[in-house]
Design a protein around this motif. Structure first.
Motif, PDB file in Angstrom:
ATOM      1  N   TYR A  18       0.811  -1.219   0.000  1.00 11.04           N
ATOM      2  CA  TYR A  18       0.000   0.000   0.000  1.00 11.04           C
ATOM      3  C   TYR A  18       0.843   1.268   0.000  1.00 11.04           C
ATOM      4  N   LEU A  19       2.162   1.122  -0.178  1.00  6.25           N
ATOM      5  CA  LEU A  19       3.026   2.315  -0.148  1.00  6.25           C
ATOM      6  C   LEU A  19       2.646   3.300  -1.260  1.00  6.25           C
ATOM      7  N   ALA A  20       2.363   2.787  -2.452  1.00  4.92           N
ATOM      8  CA  ALA A  20       2.050   3.689  -3.563  1.00  4.92           C
ATOM      9  C   ALA A  20       0.746   4.431  -3.282  1.00  4.92           C
ATOM     10  N   GLN A  21      -0.229   3.693  -2.792  1.00  4.88           N
ATOM     11  CA  GLN A  21      -1.513   4.330  -2.483  1.00  4.88           C
ATOM     12  C   GLN A  21      -1.324   5.411  -1.403  1.00  4.88           C
ATOM     13  N   ALA A  22      -0.580   5.060  -0.362  1.00  6.80           N
ATOM     14  CA  ALA A  22      -0.368   6.015   0.730  1.00  6.80           C
ATOM     15  C   ALA A  22       0.468   7.207   0.260  1.00  6.80           C
ATOM     16  N   ALA A  23       1.470   6.943  -0.598  1.00  8.07           N
ATOM     17  CA  ALA A  23       2.297   8.040  -1.103  1.00  8.07           C
ATOM     18  C   ALA A  23       1.439   9.037  -1.869  1.00  8.07           C
ATOM     19  N   ASN A  24       0.506   8.535  -2.671  1.00 10.14           N
ATOM     20  CA  ASN A  24      -0.399   9.425  -3.402  1.00 10.14           C
ATOM     21  C   ASN A  24      -1.274  10.221  -2.449  1.00 10.14           C
TER      22      ASN A  24
ATOM     23  N   ALA B 205       2.257  20.862   5.825  1.00 10.73           N
ATOM     24  CA  ALA B 205       1.767  19.505   6.074  1.00 10.73           C
ATOM     25  C   ALA B 205       2.799  18.667   6.804  1.00 10.73           C
ATOM     26  N   GLY B 206       2.285  17.818   7.659  1.00 14.68           N
ATOM     27  CA  GLY B 206       3.220  17.015   8.428  1.00 14.68           C
ATOM     28  C   GLY B 206       2.957  15.537   8.329  1.00 14.68           C
ATOM     29  N   ILE B 207       2.332  15.066   7.250  1.00 14.17           N
ATOM     30  CA  ILE B 207       2.127  13.619   7.162  1.00 14.17           C
ATOM     31  C   ILE B 207       3.243  13.000   6.331  1.00 14.17           C
ATOM     32  N   ARG B 208       3.901  12.036   6.929  1.00 15.25           N
ATOM     33  CA  ARG B 208       5.005  11.384   6.228  1.00 15.25           C
ATOM     34  C   ARG B 208       4.755   9.898   6.175  1.00 15.25           C
ATOM     35  N   LEU B 209       5.486   9.274   5.282  1.00 14.33           N
ATOM     36  CA  LEU B 209       5.270   7.861   5.024  1.00 14.33           C
ATOM     37  C   LEU B 209       6.396   7.031   5.626  1.00 14.33           C
ATOM     38  N   GLY B 210       6.019   5.885   6.167  1.00 14.28           N
ATOM     39  CA  GLY B 210       7.024   4.989   6.718  1.00 14.28           C
ATOM     40  C   GLY B 210       6.696   3.539   6.392  1.00 14.28           C
TER      41      GLY B 210
ATOM     42  N   MET C 120      14.125   0.718  -2.324  1.00 12.31           N
ATOM     43  CA  MET C 120      12.746   0.609  -2.832  1.00 12.31           C
ATOM     44  C   MET C 120      11.803   1.471  -1.992  1.00 12.31           C
ATOM     45  N   LEU C 121      11.989   1.423  -0.695  1.00 10.53           N
ATOM     46  CA  LEU C 121      11.143   2.248   0.181  1.00 10.53           C
ATOM     47  C   LEU C 121      11.331   3.727  -0.128  1.00 10.53           C
ATOM     48  N   ALA C 122      12.588   4.118  -0.353  1.00 13.54           N
ATOM     49  CA  ALA C 122      12.871   5.525  -0.638  1.00 13.54           C
ATOM     50  C   ALA C 122      12.175   5.968  -1.925  1.00 13.54           C
ATOM     51  N   GLU C 123      12.126   5.058  -2.912  1.00 16.82           N
ATOM     52  CA  GLU C 123      11.469   5.421  -4.185  1.00 16.82           C
ATOM     53  C   GLU C 123       9.987   5.741  -4.001  1.00 16.82           C
ATOM     54  N   PHE C 124       9.408   5.174  -2.953  1.00 18.42           N
ATOM     55  CA  PHE C 124       7.995   5.445  -2.700  1.00 18.42           C
ATOM     56  C   PHE C 124       7.805   6.584  -1.698  1.00 18.42           C
ATOM     57  N   GLY C 125       8.880   7.260  -1.388  1.00 22.46           N
ATOM     58  CA  GLY C 125       8.763   8.439  -0.529  1.00 22.46           C
ATOM     59  C   GLY C 125       8.809   8.153   0.961  1.00 22.46           C
ATOM     60  N   CYS C 126       9.208   6.945   1.336  1.00 18.60           N
ATOM     61  CA  CYS C 126       9.313   6.645   2.770  1.00 18.60           C
ATOM     62  C   CYS C 126      10.413   7.488   3.400  1.00 18.60           C
ATOM     63  N   ARG C 127      10.134   8.048   4.549  1.00 11.54           N
ATOM     64  CA  ARG C 127      11.156   8.776   5.305  1.00 11.54           C
ATOM     65  C   ARG C 127      11.587   7.987   6.537  1.00 11.54           C
TER      66      ARG C 127
ATOM     67  N   LEU D 113      20.018   3.984   7.726  1.00 13.66           N
ATOM     68  CA  LEU D 113      20.791   5.231   7.861  1.00 13.66           C
ATOM     69  C   LEU D 113      21.619   5.519   6.620  1.00 13.66           C
ATOM     70  N   GLN D 114      22.237   4.460   6.082  1.00 11.48           N
ATOM     71  CA  GLN D 114      23.098   4.662   4.906  1.00 11.48           C
ATOM     72  C   GLN D 114      22.305   5.182   3.718  1.00 11.48           C
ATOM     73  N   ALA D 115      21.009   4.858   3.677  1.00 16.24           N
ATOM     74  CA  ALA D 115      20.170   5.332   2.570  1.00 16.24           C
ATOM     75  C   ALA D 115      19.573   6.704   2.854  1.00 16.24           C
ATOM     76  N   GLY D 116      19.871   7.251   4.019  1.00 15.30           N
ATOM     77  CA  GLY D 116      19.386   8.593   4.333  1.00 15.30           C
ATOM     78  C   GLY D 116      17.979   8.633   4.885  1.00 15.30           C
ATOM     79  N   LEU D 117      17.434   7.479   5.251  1.00 15.78           N
ATOM     80  CA  LEU D 117      16.118   7.450   5.894  1.00 15.78           C
ATOM     81  C   LEU D 117      16.320   7.379   7.413  1.00 15.78           C
ATOM     82  N   THR D 118      15.251   7.547   8.132  1.00 14.52           N
ATOM     83  CA  THR D 118      15.355   7.543   9.587  1.00 14.52           C
ATOM     84  C   THR D 118      14.780   6.254  10.163  1.00 14.52           C
ATOM     85  N   PRO D 119      15.616   5.470  10.843  1.00 14.60           N
ATOM     86  CA  PRO D 119      15.079   4.277  11.500  1.00 14.60           C
ATOM     87  C   PRO D 119      14.384   4.642  12.810  1.00 14.60           C
ATOM     88  N   ILE D 120      13.291   3.952  13.071  1.00 17.55           N
ATOM     89  CA  ILE D 120      12.627   4.049  14.379  1.00 17.55           C
ATOM     90  C   ILE D 120      12.967   2.742  15.077  1.00 17.55           C
TER      91      ILE D 120
END
Ligand code: PEP
Length: 255
Positions: free
Chosen positions: A42-48, A60-65, A85-92, A120-127
């Motif tokens: 559902y990443l593509a749907q949520a990204a849209n 706006a403060g809604i981000r995708l994970g 792949m996650l980054a391509e769909f806009g995951c932060r 981290l190496q891909a520049g995203l933030t791990p929780i």
């Protein structure tokens, strides 16, 4: 102080129709960074949905994970999903080391460390999720368990890398149980995590979330604690009005 952060972990829930309704009803909440961690398909749907939402509100403060990720970048790893792949769909953001991944899918501390490093190496933030089982709490081992879990990450990322992660304290016994940790328990553990981070040279100011049966009626008290910078929300993140109310409670408490 950085913005409060409230993360919805949808787990293995959703459908195209249900997601549309849920995402349409959440909307940004001023003063808080809101993240939805949806199942991979559902990443593509949520990204849209998030892009549409952001177009309407400049602040706006809604981000995708995502809820997990492979430690590998590419190759013969059937069923895995890479951080690129996650980054391509806009995951932060990427949740790593959730107790359900540790308990049900055999992710040990070292695996969690490698996944955090990949994120981290891909520049995203791990929780990074840490927390003790009930038997460990009863044995007085809370900080020993959390220290062991954090040590495995620190060994790979170094202090600067760990400092770029968000840490979520999620006592295993509180997840999905309806029994959140008390404010006293959360306050004590979060202060302990801050001390652990400082003692290991991790730069100050890291965001610490609490997760485990956060609901509308306990969110305000939990978010009012000095070392709590937001929450990781499971069940309540699937009910739009509850999730929004929880996000608003975070704003009301320092966002
Ligand atoms: C979670 O899954 O991370 C979680 C905190 O779940 P719940 O809010 O349902 O306890």
């Amino acid at each position: 102080m950085s913005k409060r952060l409230v993360v919805g972990n949808w787990k293995l829930n959703g459908s195209l129709a249900a997601n549309e309704a849920l995402l349409g009803a959440i909307g940004p909440v001023a003063g808080v960074e809101v993240v939805v961690c949806v199942p991979f398909p559902y990443l593509a749907q949520a990204a849209n949905a998030v892009a549409t939402c952001s177009a309407h509100e400049a602040a706006a403060g809604i981000r995708l994970g995502a809820q997990s990720v492979s430690e590998y970048a590419a190759g013969a790893y059937t069923g895995e999903v890479s951080v690129a792949m996650l980054a391509e769909f806009g995951c932060r953001y990427v949740i790593v080391g959730h107790s359900e991944r540790r308990a049900l899918f055999g992710e040990d501390d070292a695996t969690v460390g490698r996944k955090v490093q990949a994120v981290l190496q891909a520049g995203l933030t791990p929780i990074v999720c840490v927390g003790e089982a009930l038997v460990e709490r009863e044995a007085g081992q809370v900080m020993a368990v959390i220290g062991r879990q954090l040590d495995a990450v620190l060994a790979l990322t170094g202090a600067e890398g760990l400092g770029r992660a968000v840490i979520a304290y999620e006592p295993v016994w509180a997840i999905g149980s309806g029994r959140a940790a008390s404010t006293g328990e959360v306050g004590e553990v979060h202060a302990g995590i801050r001390r652990w981070l400082a003692a290991h040279g991790v730069p100050a100011g890291q965001r610490l979330l609490y997760g485990g049966s956060v609901k509308v009626d306990n969110a305000a008290a939990l978010f009012a604690l000095p070392d709590v910078d937001g929450g990781l929300i499971g069940g309540a993140a699937l009910v739009a009005k509850d999730f929004v109310a929880i996000c608003r409670a975070a704003v009301a408490n320092g966002g």
